[in-house]
Design a protein around this motif. Sequence first.
Motif, PDB file in Angstrom:
ATOM      1  N   ARG A  31       6.611   5.264   5.353  1.00 12.52           N
ATOM      2  CA  ARG A  31       7.962   5.623   5.812  1.00 12.52           C
ATOM      3  C   ARG A  31       8.753   4.379   6.198  1.00 12.52           C
ATOM      4  NH1 ARG A  31       8.741   7.495  11.580  1.00 12.52           N
ATOM      5  NH2 ARG A  31       8.730   5.260  11.661  1.00 12.52           N
ATOM      6  N   ASP A  32       8.106   3.485   6.951  1.00  9.06           N
ATOM      7  CA  ASP A  32       8.778   2.259   7.378  1.00  9.06           C
ATOM      8  C   ASP A  32       9.152   1.364   6.200  1.00  9.06           C
ATOM      9  OD1 ASP A  32       8.532   3.165   9.973  1.00  9.06           O
ATOM     10  OD2 ASP A  32       6.967   1.736  10.541  1.00  9.06           O
ATOM     11  N   ALA A  33       8.457   1.543   5.072  1.00 10.65           N
ATOM     12  CA  ALA A  33       8.762   0.781   3.856  1.00 10.65           C
ATOM     13  C   ALA A  33       9.858   1.455   3.025  1.00 10.65           C
ATOM     14  CB  ALA A  33       7.497   0.614   3.017  1.00 10.65           C
ATOM     15  N   GLY A  34      10.441   2.536   3.538  1.00 15.02           N
ATOM     16  CA  GLY A  34      11.565   3.179   2.873  1.00 15.02           C
ATOM     17  C   GLY A  34      11.227   4.387   2.025  1.00 15.02           C
ATOM     18  N   MET A  35       9.983   4.832   2.082  1.00 13.13           N
ATOM     19  CA  MET A  35       9.591   6.004   1.299  1.00 13.13           C
ATOM     20  C   MET A  35       9.802   7.277   2.127  1.00 13.13           C
ATOM     21  SD  MET A  35       6.122   4.470  -0.354  1.00 13.13           S
ATOM     22  CE  MET A  35       6.095   2.695  -0.604  1.00 13.13           C
ATOM     23  N   GLU A  36       9.954   8.385   1.430  1.00 15.54           N
ATOM     24  CA  GLU A  36       9.971   9.682   2.097  1.00 15.54           C
ATOM     25  C   GLU A  36       8.534  10.167   2.142  1.00 15.54           C
ATOM     26  OE1 GLU A  36      12.714  12.588   0.658  1.00 15.54           O
ATOM     27  OE2 GLU A  36      14.360  11.135   0.634  1.00 15.54           O
ATOM     28  N   ILE A 113      -8.201   3.730  -4.770  1.00 17.13           N
ATOM     29  CA  ILE A 113      -8.974   4.073  -3.581  1.00 17.13           C
ATOM     30  C   ILE A 113      -8.912   2.887  -2.630  1.00 17.13           C
ATOM     31  CG2 ILE A 113     -11.264   4.585  -2.637  1.00 17.13           C
ATOM     32  CD1 ILE A 113     -10.323   6.877  -4.287  1.00 17.13           C
ATOM     33  N   PHE A 114      -8.562   3.161  -1.376  1.00 13.91           N
ATOM     34  CA  PHE A 114      -8.505   2.130  -0.346  1.00 13.91           C
ATOM     35  C   PHE A 114      -9.596   2.429   0.679  1.00 13.91           C
ATOM     36  CE2 PHE A 114      -4.344   2.529  -2.219  1.00 13.91           C
ATOM     37  CZ  PHE A 114      -4.037   1.203  -2.507  1.00 13.91           C
ATOM     38  N   THR A 115     -10.487   1.475   0.850  1.00 15.62           N
ATOM     39  CA  THR A 115     -11.613   1.656   1.770  1.00 15.62           C
ATOM     40  C   THR A 115     -11.283   1.029   3.123  1.00 15.62           C
ATOM     41  OG1 THR A 115     -12.640  -0.317   0.839  1.00 15.62           O
ATOM     42  CG2 THR A 115     -13.317   1.797  -0.088  1.00 15.62           C
ATOM     43  N   PRO A 116     -12.126   1.264   4.126  1.00 12.94           N
ATOM     44  CA  PRO A 116     -11.861   0.682   5.442  1.00 12.94           C
ATOM     45  C   PRO A 116     -11.630  -0.830   5.337  1.00 12.94           C
ATOM     46  CG  PRO A 116     -13.624   2.266   5.603  1.00 12.94           C
ATOM     47  CD  PRO A 116     -13.323   2.103   4.137  1.00 12.94           C
ATOM     48  N   GLY A 117     -10.649  -1.293   6.056  1.00 12.72           N
ATOM     49  CA  GLY A 117     -10.287  -2.696   6.022  1.00 12.72           C
ATOM     50  C   GLY A 117      -9.066  -2.975   5.155  1.00 12.72           C
ATOM     51  N   THR A 120      -2.282  -1.927   5.658  1.00 10.88           N
ATOM     52  CA  THR A 120      -1.154  -1.049   5.337  1.00 10.88           C
ATOM     53  C   THR A 120      -0.244  -1.735   4.320  1.00 10.88           C
ATOM     54  OG1 THR A 120       0.043  -1.831   7.286  1.00 10.88           O
ATOM     55  CG2 THR A 120      -1.193   0.237   7.509  1.00 10.88           C
ATOM     56  N   ALA A 121      -0.099  -3.048   4.433  1.00 10.74           N
ATOM     57  CA  ALA A 121       0.746  -3.783   3.478  1.00 10.74           C
ATOM     58  C   ALA A 121       0.208  -3.656   2.056  1.00 10.74           C
ATOM     59  CB  ALA A 121       0.844  -5.247   3.883  1.00 10.74           C
ATOM     60  N   SER A 122      -1.118  -3.712   1.882  1.00 12.85           N
ATOM     61  CA  SER A 122      -1.676  -3.604   0.529  1.00 12.85           C
ATOM     62  C   SER A 122      -1.447  -2.208  -0.051  1.00 12.85           C
ATOM     63  CB  SER A 122      -3.167  -3.955   0.519  1.00 12.85           C
ATOM     64  OG  SER A 122      -3.936  -2.982   1.201  1.00 12.85           O
ATOM     65  N   ILE A 123      -1.482  -1.198   0.799  1.00 15.75           N
ATOM     66  CA  ILE A 123      -1.243   0.172   0.333  1.00 15.75           C
ATOM     67  C   ILE A 123       0.231   0.354  -0.035  1.00 15.75           C
ATOM     68  CG2 ILE A 123      -1.330   2.612   0.978  1.00 15.75           C
ATOM     69  CD1 ILE A 123      -3.802   1.762   2.770  1.00 15.75           C
TER      70      ILE A 123
END
Length: 137
Positions: A31-36, A113-117, A120-123
């Motif tokens: 959301r903070d990156a501008g997405m709904e 797939i995003f694992t622990p670690g 948020t920026a990479s996602i």
Amino acid sequence: MGVTGPIRVVVAKPGLDGHDRGAKVIARALRDAGMEVIYTGLHQTPEQIVDTAIQEDADAIGLSILSGAHNTLFARVLELLKERDAEDIKVFGGGIIPEDDIPPLKAKGVAAIFTPGATTASIVDWVNAHVRQPTGA
């Protein structure tokens, strides 16, 4: 295709997993990156998630799974998207997912797939790079 506006992402917690802090952090980062972002809450069925994504005209579904049921839940969401002719909705996810399970999930159609670690920026960067580019303002 004439699609305008921000990228729309459904963030969902399928199954019986009751831990949603990570999903909420990701939802806020998107959301903070501008997405709904449409956050569905806890204990959603794959059917509810796909219904929401279609109703909300989502571009992507992000699943957060910590329960160990990732193989079943990802597969069911993908199956339902196919049945509903909505395979253009990208599915990505994260949580406690063993490395050995990631290649088969991707082979079934899970985009990432995003694992622990994972940050948020990479996602956010992945969604911006791999989900439709927003047009308009």
